[in-house]
Design a protein around this motif. Structure first.
Motif, PDB file in Angstrom:
ATOM      1  N   PHE A  44      37.744  47.367  34.103  1.00  0.00           N
ATOM      2  CA  PHE A  44      38.625  46.576  33.255  1.00  0.00           C
ATOM      3  C   PHE A  44      39.977  46.462  33.965  1.00  0.00           C
ATOM      4  CE2 PHE A  44      41.747  45.827  29.971  1.00  0.00           C
ATOM      5  CZ  PHE A  44      41.151  44.806  29.250  1.00  0.00           C
ATOM      6  N   PRO A  45      40.490  45.239  34.127  1.00  0.00           N
ATOM      7  CA  PRO A  45      41.739  45.036  34.880  1.00  0.00           C
ATOM      8  C   PRO A  45      42.984  45.324  34.032  1.00  0.00           C
ATOM      9  CG  PRO A  45      40.850  42.939  34.157  1.00  0.00           C
ATOM     10  CD  PRO A  45      39.861  43.977  33.734  1.00  0.00           C
ATOM     11  N   THR A  46      43.190  46.569  33.695  1.00  0.00           N
ATOM     12  CA  THR A  46      44.225  46.998  32.752  1.00  0.00           C
ATOM     13  C   THR A  46      45.607  46.453  33.078  1.00  0.00           C
ATOM     14  OG1 THR A  46      42.983  49.037  32.392  1.00  0.00           O
ATOM     15  CG2 THR A  46      45.290  49.033  31.702  1.00  0.00           C
ATOM     16  N   LYS A 136      28.118  33.204  27.766  1.00  0.00           N
ATOM     17  CA  LYS A 136      29.553  33.509  27.638  1.00  0.00           C
ATOM     18  C   LYS A 136      29.835  34.996  27.893  1.00  0.00           C
ATOM     19  CE  LYS A 136      31.008  29.758  24.642  1.00  0.00           C
ATOM     20  NZ  LYS A 136      31.529  29.365  23.339  1.00  0.00           N
ATOM     21  N   LEU A 137      28.935  35.859  27.447  1.00  0.00           N
ATOM     22  CA  LEU A 137      29.115  37.291  27.693  1.00  0.00           C
ATOM     23  C   LEU A 137      29.000  37.599  29.182  1.00  0.00           C
ATOM     24  CD1 LEU A 137      27.032  38.711  24.709  1.00  0.00           C
ATOM     25  CD2 LEU A 137      29.530  38.757  24.954  1.00  0.00           C
ATOM     26  N   SER A 138      28.055  36.978  29.848  1.00  0.00           N
ATOM     27  CA  SER A 138      27.885  37.155  31.284  1.00  0.00           C
ATOM     28  C   SER A 138      29.108  36.647  32.047  1.00  0.00           C
ATOM     29  CB  SER A 138      26.623  36.419  31.745  1.00  0.00           C
ATOM     30  OG  SER A 138      26.481  36.498  33.136  1.00  0.00           O
ATOM     31  N   GLN A 139      29.627  35.485  31.630  1.00  0.00           N
ATOM     32  CA  GLN A 139      30.824  34.931  32.269  1.00  0.00           C
ATOM     33  C   GLN A 139      32.022  35.860  32.064  1.00  0.00           C
ATOM     34  OE1 GLN A 139      31.382  30.928  30.738  1.00  0.00           O
ATOM     35  NE2 GLN A 139      29.288  30.384  31.290  1.00  0.00           N
ATOM     36  N   LEU A 140      32.135  36.437  30.864  1.00  0.00           N
ATOM     37  CA  LEU A 140      33.240  37.359  30.583  1.00  0.00           C
ATOM     38  C   LEU A 140      33.167  38.573  31.506  1.00  0.00           C
ATOM     39  CD1 LEU A 140      35.663  38.394  28.985  1.00  0.00           C
ATOM     40  CD2 LEU A 140      34.046  39.244  27.254  1.00  0.00           C
ATOM     41  N   LYS A 141      31.990  39.159  31.626  1.00  0.00           N
ATOM     42  CA  LYS A 141      31.842  40.327  32.499  1.00  0.00           C
ATOM     43  C   LYS A 141      32.215  39.964  33.940  1.00  0.00           C
ATOM     44  CE  LYS A 141      28.798  43.817  34.335  1.00  0.00           C
ATOM     45  NZ  LYS A 141      27.459  44.357  34.428  1.00  0.00           N
ATOM     46  N   SER A 142      31.713  38.852  34.419  1.00  0.00           N
ATOM     47  CA  SER A 142      32.007  38.430  35.798  1.00  0.00           C
ATOM     48  C   SER A 142      33.499  38.204  35.994  1.00  0.00           C
ATOM     49  CB  SER A 142      31.255  37.144  36.136  1.00  0.00           C
ATOM     50  OG  SER A 142      29.878  37.367  36.130  1.00  0.00           O
ATOM     51  N   TRP A 143      34.151  37.612  35.007  1.00  0.00           N
ATOM     52  CA  TRP A 143      35.583  37.343  35.107  1.00  0.00           C
ATOM     53  C   TRP A 143      36.368  38.651  35.126  1.00  0.00           C
ATOM     54  CZ3 TRP A 143      39.979  37.281  31.683  1.00  0.00           C
ATOM     55  CH2 TRP A 143      41.060  36.543  32.174  1.00  0.00           C
ATOM     56  N   LEU A 144      35.987  39.617  34.275  1.00  0.00           N
ATOM     57  CA  LEU A 144      36.663  40.909  34.256  1.00  0.00           C
ATOM     58  C   LEU A 144      36.504  41.612  35.605  1.00  0.00           C
ATOM     59  CD1 LEU A 144      35.676  42.201  30.704  1.00  0.00           C
ATOM     60  CD2 LEU A 144      37.928  41.355  31.428  1.00  0.00           C
ATOM     61  N   SER A 146      35.960  40.220  38.528  1.00  0.00           N
ATOM     62  CA  SER A 146      36.739  39.520  39.568  1.00  0.00           C
ATOM     63  C   SER A 146      38.224  39.823  39.445  1.00  0.00           C
ATOM     64  CB  SER A 146      36.475  38.015  39.543  1.00  0.00           C
ATOM     65  OG  SER A 146      37.074  37.409  38.428  1.00  0.00           O
ATOM     66  N   LEU A 147      38.744  39.890  38.228  1.00  0.00           N
ATOM     67  CA  LEU A 147      40.165  40.250  38.053  1.00  0.00           C
ATOM     68  C   LEU A 147      40.418  41.675  38.550  1.00  0.00           C
ATOM     69  CD1 LEU A 147      41.453  39.027  34.578  1.00  0.00           C
ATOM     70  CD2 LEU A 147      42.144  38.243  36.818  1.00  0.00           C
ATOM     71  N   HIS A 148      39.512  42.571  38.239  1.00  0.00           N
ATOM     72  CA  HIS A 148      39.647  43.953  38.681  1.00  0.00           C
ATOM     73  C   HIS A 148      39.661  44.038  40.212  1.00  0.00           C
ATOM     74  CE1 HIS A 148      39.176  48.274  38.900  1.00  0.00           C
ATOM     75  NE2 HIS A 148      38.105  48.099  39.652  1.00  0.00           N
ATOM     76  N   GLN A 149      38.766  43.306  40.840  1.00  0.00           N
ATOM     77  CA  GLN A 149      38.680  43.334  42.306  1.00  0.00           C
ATOM     78  C   GLN A 149      39.920  42.729  42.946  1.00  0.00           C
ATOM     79  OE1 GLN A 149      34.883  41.389  42.830  1.00  0.00           O
ATOM     80  NE2 GLN A 149      33.774  43.327  42.777  1.00  0.00           N
ATOM     81  N   GLN A 150      40.493  41.715  42.316  1.00  0.00           N
ATOM     82  CA  GLN A 150      41.723  41.120  42.842  1.00  0.00           C
ATOM     83  C   GLN A 150      42.898  42.088  42.761  1.00  0.00           C
ATOM     84  OE1 GLN A 150      42.466  37.363  40.866  1.00  0.00           O
ATOM     85  NE2 GLN A 150      40.335  36.749  41.146  1.00  0.00           N
ATOM     86  N   GLY A 151      42.874  42.953  41.737  1.00  0.00           N
ATOM     87  CA  GLY A 151      43.963  43.897  41.525  1.00  0.00           C
ATOM     88  C   GLY A 151      43.862  45.163  42.345  1.00  0.00           C
ATOM     89  N   ILE A 152      42.724  45.355  43.002  1.00  0.00           N
ATOM     90  CA  ILE A 152      42.522  46.595  43.799  1.00  0.00           C
ATOM     91  C   ILE A 152      43.308  46.514  45.095  1.00  0.00           C
ATOM     92  CG2 ILE A 152      40.835  47.963  45.079  1.00  0.00           C
ATOM     93  CD1 ILE A 152      38.786  47.270  42.957  1.00  0.00           C
TER      94      ILE A 152
END
Length: 152
Positions: A44-46, A136-144, A146-152
């Motif tokens: 989760f990209p807190t 939509k649930l699958s898209q949400l997980k993928s988006w979360l 990707s945001l997490h990976q961008q923040g690493i």
């Protein structure tokens, strides 16, 4: 890195705890379970994500707003009734914030509360989930993720 905003709906499935508790603890639908799993599994990209909720009864909510238990379905009439207040509250929430991306994951009736909203005023990019609930649930997980990976 700028923050992103996820906009989701309330959930018909709720935790029946008495009294007012944070919205994220009250709602127990599938999207909330995807988010909880992302938090448990540490993707989760807190630091880069805020979450807003559109409630069928209460209108615009922040993730941690304290709410009582309730039972209210979103109907076309209810979304029309809520539209002006949801958009006014959304503008108040967004004013002064510097979000990069918005991600809208709402069903059609909830989406109606935001019809005509000027997203370009607040976001450089807005993504809207598409398809049925599973997609939509699958898209949400993928988006979360990707945001997490961008923040690493």
């Amino acid at each position: 890195m700028k923050k992103s905003l996820l906009i989701i709906s309330c959930s018909g499935r709720k935790i029946k705890t008495p009294g007012a508790i944070p919205a994220y603890q009250r709602y127990d639908g599938q999207m909330y379970r995807v988010i909880a799993k992302a938090q448990r599994e540490a993707y989760f990209p807190t630091d880069v994500l805020d979450i807003a909720i559109i409630s069928a009864k209460l209108g615009f909510l922040k993730w941690d707003d304290k709410i009582e238990d309730y039972d209210q379905l979103m109907t076309d009439k209810q979304s029309d009734t809520l539209r002006a207040s949801v958009q006014e509250d959304m503008r108040s929430f967004l004013d002064g914030k510097d979000y990069d991306k918005g991600y809208i994951n709402l069903g059609a009736r909830y989406r109606k509360t935001l019809e005509g909203f000027d997203w370009d005023e607040y976001f450089s990019k807005v993504i809207e989930a598409e398809g049925g609930i599973g997609k939509k649930l699958s898209q949400l997980k993928s988006w979360l993720v990707s945001l997490h990976q961008q923040g690493i």
